[in-house]
Motif scaffolding. Structure first.
Motif, PDB file in Angstrom:
ATOM      1  N   ILE A   1      -7.631  -0.385   3.147  1.00 16.69           N
ATOM      2  CA  ILE A   1      -6.550   0.606   3.193  1.00 16.69           C
ATOM      3  C   ILE A   1      -5.496   0.203   4.210  1.00 16.69           C
ATOM      4  O   ILE A   1      -4.298   0.451   4.016  1.00 16.69           O
ATOM      5  CB  ILE A   1      -7.140   1.997   3.505  1.00 16.69           C
ATOM      6  CG1 ILE A   1      -7.956   2.496   2.297  1.00 16.69           C
ATOM      7  CG2 ILE A   1      -6.044   2.990   3.835  1.00 16.69           C
ATOM      8  CD1 ILE A   1      -8.610   3.835   2.521  1.00 16.69           C
ATOM      9  N   SER A   2      -5.918  -0.422   5.302  1.00 17.24           N
ATOM     10  CA  SER A   2      -4.926  -0.878   6.293  1.00 17.24           C
ATOM     11  C   SER A   2      -4.023  -1.961   5.700  1.00 17.24           C
ATOM     12  O   SER A   2      -2.838  -2.052   6.057  1.00 17.24           O
ATOM     13  CB  SER A   2      -5.636  -1.410   7.535  1.00 17.24           C
ATOM     14  OG  SER A   2      -6.308  -2.628   7.267  1.00 17.24           O
ATOM     15  N   ILE A   3      -4.552  -2.780   4.800  1.00 16.66           N
ATOM     16  CA  ILE A   3      -3.717  -3.783   4.125  1.00 16.66           C
ATOM     17  C   ILE A   3      -2.677  -3.094   3.245  1.00 16.66           C
ATOM     18  O   ILE A   3      -1.487  -3.463   3.250  1.00 16.66           O
ATOM     19  CB  ILE A   3      -4.596  -4.736   3.296  1.00 16.66           C
ATOM     20  CG1 ILE A   3      -5.512  -5.541   4.219  1.00 16.66           C
ATOM     21  CG2 ILE A   3      -3.740  -5.676   2.456  1.00 16.66           C
ATOM     22  CD1 ILE A   3      -6.493  -6.425   3.485  1.00 16.66           C
TER      23      ILE A   3
ATOM     24  N   ASP B   1       6.264   3.140  -2.621  1.00 13.86           N
ATOM     25  CA  ASP B   1       5.379   3.607  -3.689  1.00 13.86           C
ATOM     26  C   ASP B   1       3.906   3.406  -3.337  1.00 13.86           C
ATOM     27  O   ASP B   1       3.030   4.000  -3.998  1.00 13.86           O
ATOM     28  CB  ASP B   1       5.693   2.860  -4.990  1.00 13.86           C
ATOM     29  CG  ASP B   1       7.033   3.292  -5.581  1.00 13.86           C
ATOM     30  OD1 ASP B   1       7.493   4.404  -5.231  1.00 13.86           O
ATOM     31  OD2 ASP B   1       7.619   2.523  -6.373  1.00 13.86           O
ATOM     32  N   PHE B   2       3.626   2.609  -2.323  1.00 11.70           N
ATOM     33  CA  PHE B   2       2.247   2.427  -1.894  1.00 11.70           C
ATOM     34  C   PHE B   2       1.738   3.597  -1.046  1.00 11.70           C
ATOM     35  O   PHE B   2       0.537   3.732  -0.851  1.00 11.70           O
ATOM     36  CB  PHE B   2       2.105   1.124  -1.088  1.00 11.70           C
ATOM     37  CG  PHE B   2       1.717  -0.060  -1.916  1.00 11.70           C
ATOM     38  CD1 PHE B   2       0.381  -0.377  -2.100  1.00 11.70           C
ATOM     39  CD2 PHE B   2       2.687  -0.846  -2.514  1.00 11.70           C
ATOM     40  CE1 PHE B   2       0.024  -1.476  -2.865  1.00 11.70           C
ATOM     41  CE2 PHE B   2       2.335  -1.941  -3.283  1.00 11.70           C
ATOM     42  CZ  PHE B   2       1.004  -2.262  -3.460  1.00 11.70           C
ATOM     43  N   VAL B   3       2.640   4.436  -0.549  1.00 13.44           N
ATOM     44  CA  VAL B   3       2.223   5.523   0.338  1.00 13.44           C
ATOM     45  C   VAL B   3       1.276   6.505  -0.356  1.00 13.44           C
ATOM     46  O   VAL B   3       0.219   6.862   0.196  1.00 13.44           O
ATOM     47  CB  VAL B   3       3.456   6.252   0.906  1.00 13.44           C
ATOM     48  CG1 VAL B   3       3.030   7.452   1.743  1.00 13.44           C
ATOM     49  CG2 VAL B   3       4.290   5.297   1.743  1.00 13.44           C
ATOM     50  N   PRO B   4       1.567   6.995  -1.587  1.00  8.85           N
ATOM     51  CA  PRO B   4       0.600   7.874  -2.243  1.00  8.85           C
ATOM     52  C   PRO B   4      -0.759   7.208  -2.483  1.00  8.85           C
ATOM     53  O   PRO B   4      -1.802   7.880  -2.407  1.00  8.85           O
ATOM     54  CB  PRO B   4       1.279   8.238  -3.568  1.00  8.85           C
ATOM     55  CG  PRO B   4       2.733   8.037  -3.323  1.00  8.85           C
ATOM     56  CD  PRO B   4       2.809   6.875  -2.393  1.00  8.85           C
ATOM     57  N   MET B   5      -0.769   5.912  -2.758  1.00 12.81           N
ATOM     58  CA  MET B   5      -2.049   5.230  -2.962  1.00 12.81           C
ATOM     59  C   MET B   5      -2.833   5.130  -1.665  1.00 12.81           C
ATOM     60  O   MET B   5      -4.061   5.253  -1.646  1.00 12.81           O
ATOM     61  CB  MET B   5      -1.818   3.839  -3.556  1.00 12.81           C
ATOM     62  CG  MET B   5      -1.380   3.860  -5.014  1.00 12.81           C
ATOM     63  SD  MET B   5      -1.558   2.253  -5.822  1.00 12.81           S
ATOM     64  CE  MET B   5      -0.395   1.282  -4.863  1.00 12.81           C
TER      65      MET B   5
END
Length: 302
Positions: free
Chosen positions: A253-255, A265-269
């Motif tokens: 998740i840190s990656i 767009d990666f923020v919700p994931m």
């Protein structure tokens, strides 16, 4: 003949009432302080989880355009699908790795800690107190301080970038050894072990047939603490592993969080993956709460 009427002085009653009032005021103040601190502590732990639940139902636009503690357009399913599809479903591989690391640490590491604590409590051997003092020193040393020495040792034997680089260190749990000694003293009577020796049972059989079943609540408690500690471990796998297929979910998740800086767009994931990563911890606490609650009271009543 004259009669005299004796009256009880009023000052002691007033003083007594004053003392009672002060005691009531002091009791209310202490209860208010304790309950206030408990509420603040609960809010400190619960509010981030609630925010995670609300945020996981939002898309990128809703995250920055709505209130923090309000539901979005219920994009939770879409977010989970996106997490599952990203990089060929590597997220669930990270989850499986975390289950392996934490489960191995909880079962094997917890069993080793229980065996060591049982030995420190029930056996008499040379330098017993000195060795237990070394264990207590290990409790005081933070885990991050041991990451670099362990990396140097692992690189010497070629274990870096392998699962063993994570599995071997989690077998050592000094705090678990300390707790196991406390649980052993509180749960296992010496008379029971002496009766087993009279019947011809050896030390190993006595431990697995009598000691371990009696100390099972303590074993579950130690294993649960170890599971949570290994699951949340970040520095050790970050240093030891380079292959993304071997990383736990905390490092994975840190990656993604690093990707979210240039790609919003990666923020919700990242948020949805963080919410999914706490589900095994909640499940473990719910299923094992009967054991660890009883284990936490070991030795409190003699």
């Amino acid at each position: 003949m004259s009669t005299q009427t004796l009256t009880r002085p009023e000052s002691p009653r007033i003083e007594s009432n004053g003392k009672r009032a002060s005691k009531r005021d002091g009791g209310f103040a202490s209860k208010f302080t304790v309950n206030g601190l408990l509420i603040l502590g609960s809010a400190y732990m619960v509010v981030p989880v609630l925010w995670l639940v609300f945020a996981s139902t939002k898309n990128t636009a809703d995250l920055y355009g709505t209130s923090a503690f309000s539901f979005g357009d219920f994009s939770l399913v879409d977010n989970i699908v996106n997490v599952a599809k990203q990089d060929g479903g590597v997220f669930f591989r990270w989850m499986a790795n975390s289950v392996i690391y934490a489960g191995f640490g909880a079962v094997v590491g917890g069993l080793i800690a229980v065996m060591a604590g049982y030995a420190f409590d029930k056996f008499q051997f040379r330098w017993k107190d000195s060795l237990f003092g070394v264990v207590l020193v290990g409790v005081l040393i933070p885990n991050t301080a041991t990451v670099l020495p362990m990396y140097m040792l692992a690189s010497q034997v070629g274990l870096t970038n392998t699962m063993w680089a994570i599995l071997i260190p989690v077998m050592c749990n000094p705090f678990g050894v300390y707790l196991a000694r406390v649980y052993s003293a509180g749960y296992i009577p010496n008379e029971t072990l002496e009766a087993a020796r009279v019947d011809g049972a050896g030390p190993v059989r006595t431990f697995f047939s009598i000691g371990l079943p009696m100390i099972m609540p303590g074993f579950v408690t130690i294993g649960l603490f170890q599971f949570v500690g290994v699951w949340n471990n970040f520095m050790l796998p970050l240093v030891m592993l380079q292959n993304q297929q071997l990383m736990p979910v905390s490092v994975g998740i840190s990656i993604w969080q690093g990707y979210a800086v240039p790609l919003p767009d990666f923020v919700p994931m990242v948020i949805t993956g963080s919410m999914l990563s706490i589900v095994p911890l909640l499940a473990a606490f719910i299923m094992l709460q009967r054991f660890w609650k009883s284990g936490m009271t070991a030795g409190s009543v003699k």
